[in-house]
Each structure stands twice: as C-alpha cells, then as structure tokens.
Design a protein around this motif. Structure first.
Motif, short mmCIF file in Angstrom:
data_model
loop_
_atom_site.label_atom_id
_atom_site.label_comp_id
_atom_site.label_asym_id
_atom_site.label_seq_id
_atom_site.Cartn_x
_atom_site.Cartn_y
_atom_site.Cartn_z
N ALA A 102 15.58 7.93 -6.69
CA ALA A 102 15.04 9.24 -6.32
C ALA A 102 13.53 9.21 -6.46
O ALA A 102 13.01 8.99 -7.56
N ASP A 103 12.84 9.36 -5.35
CA ASP A 103 11.36 9.36 -5.37
C ASP A 103 10.90 10.75 -4.92
O ASP A 103 10.91 11.07 -3.74
N ILE A 104 10.54 11.57 -5.89
CA ILE A 104 10.19 12.97 -5.60
C ILE A 104 8.68 13.09 -5.73
O ILE A 104 8.14 13.15 -6.85
N LEU B 295 0.84 -1.20 0.00
CA LEU B 295 0.00 0.00 0.00
C LEU B 295 0.87 1.25 0.00
O LEU B 295 1.65 1.46 0.93
N ASP B 296 0.76 2.04 -1.05
CA ASP B 296 1.49 3.31 -1.14
C ASP B 296 0.50 4.44 -0.93
O ASP B 296 -0.13 4.92 -1.88
N PHE B 297 0.35 4.84 0.33
CA PHE B 297 -0.51 5.98 0.66
C PHE B 297 0.33 7.24 0.44
O PHE B 297 1.19 7.57 1.23
N PHE C 170 10.60 1.67 3.49
CA PHE C 170 10.84 2.99 2.92
C PHE C 170 10.40 3.01 1.45
O PHE C 170 10.68 2.08 0.69
N GLU C 171 9.74 4.11 1.07
CA GLU C 171 9.23 4.21 -0.30
C GLU C 171 10.35 4.08 -1.36
O GLU C 171 10.16 3.38 -2.36
N PRO C 172 11.53 4.72 -1.17
CA PRO C 172 12.55 4.57 -2.23
C PRO C 172 13.11 3.15 -2.31
O PRO C 172 13.49 2.71 -3.42
MG LIG Z 1 5.03 8.72 -3.31
#
Ligand SMILES: [Mg+2]
Ligand SMILES: Nc1ncnc2c1ncn2[C@@H]1O[C@H](COP(=O)(O)OP(=O)(O)OP(=O)(O)O)[C@@H](O)[C@H]1O
Length: 418
Positions: free
Chosen positions: A178-180, A6-8, A156-158
C-alpha cells in the motif's frame, strides 16, 4: 554512465543509484535524500526548488510557488501556461525544469553521469481514463529524454516498493503493498521471497495492481473546505435570496495545484464584485486579503501542518491571526475523520478490487507493507487493516521505499553499466 531510479512524487521526490549492489538514495538538498516537489519562480527570474523554494515563499519573496505538479499530468492543464515572473510558462516546462535540476543535483552528489532511468508512475495518473493515463506517461517520457536520459522505462510505484520490501524477508509470502502518497493511493498484490528476488522476469509474481487518484493533498483540500474556507465565506449567502457565494474560488484555493489561478487579475476583480453582493462582506474581505497578498499556499500549508500534527496529537491549531486579528481555527481527530473519512474508505475499497483481480481472499494475504506519507493517518491505516484483518502490518521506509525499489528495478533491467 550510470543507472538510476527516479520517484517523482506529488509532494516529494527521490532518486537512487546503485552503490556496491545496494540501492542508495542520493542527497538532493542539504543533508536530505528527499526533496519537496516544489518550485519557486522569483520575479527577478531566479528559480528555486525544494525546501528553499518553500522557504522563499514563506519569507514573502515576490514570486510564484508551484506544488503538486504531478497532479497536472494527464489533464488538459499540462500544456496550459501560467504567468511566472514576466513570462508565461507551461506546466510541462515547469516539471522539466524541476526534474532536470533534481538530475543535476544527483549527478553532483554521486559524481556520476546519469543516463538510464526507471521512472516511477502511479497505477493510474487519472481514474478511468486510459488515454489520459498513456498521455501522462508519454509526457514524462519526453521530459526525461529532454533533460538528458537515454533509456527511460517505467514501473508502477507499488511494485517498486514491493522490491524494496522483498530485501528484508526470509521466506516466501503473498504481500499487499500500500503506497498512500500525496496525489495517489496505489496497491499491488505480489508474491515475494528471497529465491524470487533475482529472477529476470517477475511478471508471474505480480498478482494485482490498482490505484486511485486520491492522496494527502485531497485530505488537505477536504479539511480546508470543511474547517477553514467557511471562515472566508465558503457556503455563505449572497444578498439575493437563494444564492450562495460561488464555490469555485474556495475549491481552487483549497487545491494545491490550482491556488495560483486565484491570482489572475480577472479573478481578483470578480471576487471584489462578489463582495459587493455578499450578505457577509466581512468574510469575503478575508478572502480578498489572502488573494491580494498571494498567501494561498500559506493557508494550504497551515492546513497540511495541522493534518500532520493530528497523527500524534489530539488537537491542532490553524493560526489565522495574520488574516484577521483574533481569527483562528482548531481541529481535532474527529473533525479530520468526519471531513476525510470518505476518502479513506474510497482508498481502502481498491483493496477489494486487487483481491478480486488476484483471485485471493483477504486471509490469503500474509503481510501488508505500508509506505507513503499518508499511511501515517490513523483512519487510513485502520481502513487498510480492516480490509485484510489477518495480515501482518509492516511499516516501510515512508518516503524512500519507492525510490529504492525503482533503483533495484533499474539494476535488474539495465545491469550496473559502469
Ligand atoms: Mg509516492
Ligand atoms: N505524519 C504525517 N501524517 C499525515 N500525513 C502525512 C504525514 N507526513 C506526511 N504526510 C502527507 O503525506 C503526503 C506526502 O507523501 P509522499 O511523499 O509519500 O507522497 P508522494 O510520493 O510525493 O506522492 P505520490 O506518490 O502520490 O505522487 C503529503 O500529503 C503529506 O501531507
């Protein structure tokens, strides 16, 4: 019973499940696998999420629109209540409603009951505040249990984005991810390769993580304060010499997560008072109009649309005819850079930190994997490229890489389970 990732996100949310052995994002709204992290509380008690929430607001339905809810995690605002329809509701409960609805939609779309989740999280929800950071994760953990998940773990998202990228490479490399996004910018340096992909423990491959609480919504704010808010009285003088109109109204109106604060009756009364004492009351009249008609999000969306348009156009108009006849603002790429260049530099500065943590030089990075909506901003991309000039640039799935990577991580941690 199924597993999921899940990516909130601050701006958009995705949820992935495993089909065969591959991560697949569930359809969450109409034909889309992404859903805006937006929620609209109608005065009659109905609650809408996603694009439909935004459309209802834009169409003028009476109610409250909430966006950028993730930005409230780790701040004191999380337990504060806000008036939504007849009742006051805490931001925490708004997030729980939204994520519960996303879970149900994914269950409907996949025909599976989702029980175990790897939840994404930024490297830092809040800068330089480890306690607030822990609290933010705990809040998400409690919410996830409350909406019916059993096993809830975080990644962690990245790092998640790195796992998605790893599926497409044929040989070993050291990658900067890099997740911007909309609320945070996150970086990881990771050793990746086909032979490493299936390993149970990847901790030795993670060489560095760092992030900062700056994302697309901050670019929106700076652009709004620089180009739009002066037309509403920001920076204008009061009649009393040496005083400006209070700036807090403009900061709130330009910040997605605090727009609704402007609609508290006390604030409207205060602004009317300020109007009496302002040396340019006609500008404050425009502010009164936006607040009275609760059009703060319309203004913010117009600024965001202009920012996005500048990704492939040289100029963009911000239509303000609806505020006052003949009123408009236009921005060009140089304006965007002058108002937000500092943010891009602060984001790219985290790359140096990562290189130091990893004990690597810029030249040691083989590839930069770019994901998140704000990598589409040319000056952000350039600032990242400049920090690792010899690395290959790889464009990932802008809005889906993190969600798919979290799903791969769920498979690694929990096994297929059904
Ligand atoms: Mg994001
Ligand atoms: N073409 C574009 N040019 C510039 N910015 C864009 C473009 N498309 C989307 N954005 C911006 O990207 C941001 C959303 O990106 P994304 O969906 O990756 O964020 P998120 O995952 O929701 O946030 P976060 O990961 O920070 O919690 C928004 O601020 C949006 O304005």
């Amino acid at each position: 019973m199924s597993i999921c990732g899940l990516d909130f996100g601050t701006s958009n949310t995705t949820l992935g499940t495993i089909e065969g052995h591959a991560p697949v994002l569930a359809v969450l709204e109409a034909e889309y696998t992404t859903i805006p992290s937006a929620i609209f509380y109608e005065v009659d008690g109905a609650v809408l999420i996603g694009r439909r929430a935004i459309e209802a607001y834009v169409d003028g339905a009476p109610g409250r629109l909430m966006r950028s809810l993730k930005s409230v995690l780790g701040t004191s605002l999380i337990d504060e209540t806000t008036r939504l329809g007849r009742e006051r509701t805490s931001f925490r409960d708004v997030i729980a409603y939204y994520l519960g609805a996303v879970k149900r939609r994914a269950e409907q779309a996949t025909g599976r009951e989702l029980r175990d989740v790897v939840h994404g999280r930024p490297v830092h929800f809040v800068d330089n505040a480890p306690d607030a950071d822990r609290k933010a994760e705990q809040t998400l953990q409690q919410i996830a249990r409350e909406i019916g998940f059993d096993d809830v773990t975080f990644q962690f998202e990245p790092i998640a984005a790195a796992l998605d990228y790893e599926r497409q490479i044929a040989s070993e490399e050291v990658a900067l991810i890099a997740d911007i996004g909309g609320g945070t910018s996150d970086f990881s340096i990771v050793r990746l390769g086909p032979a490493r992909h299936g390993k149970a423990d990847r901790s030795a491959d993670i060489l560095a993580n760092d992030g900062v609480r700056i994302g697309g919504t901050d670019f929106d704010r700076q652009l709004s304060l620089g180009v739009v808010m002066p037309l509403f009285g920001f920076g204008s003088a009061m009649k009393r010499a040496g005083l400006d109109v209070p700036s807090s109204y403009f900061h709130d109106l330009a910040t997605w997560s605090s727009i609704n604060r402007m609609y508290e009756p006390r604030v409207i009364a205060d602004i009317r008072q300020v109007r009496q004492e302002a040396s340019e009351p006609a500008l404050i009249d425009r502010l009164v109009r936006v607040v009275d008609e609760q059009r703060g999000h319309t203004l913010a969306m117009e600024v965001e649309d202009a920012k996005i348009a500048l990704s492939d156009q040289r100029r963009a108009d911000i239509p303000l005819e609806w505020v006052a006849p003949g009123l408009s603002a236009a921005i060009g790429r140089p304006d965007l850079v002058s108002h937000t260049g500092q943010l891009a530099d602060r984001i790219a500065a985290r790359i140096k930190n990562c290189l130091t943590q990893a004990r690597l030089a810029a030249d040691d990075i083989d590839a930069v994997f770019l994901t998140g909506g704000s990598v589409r901003l040319a000056h952000v991309r350039n600032a990242i490229k400049k920090a690792v000039p010899s690395a290959r640039i790889v464009d990932g799935d802008t809005f889906g890489a993190v969600g798919k990577g979290l799903t791969l991580e769920a498979l690694r941690r929990y096994g297929p389970r059904d």
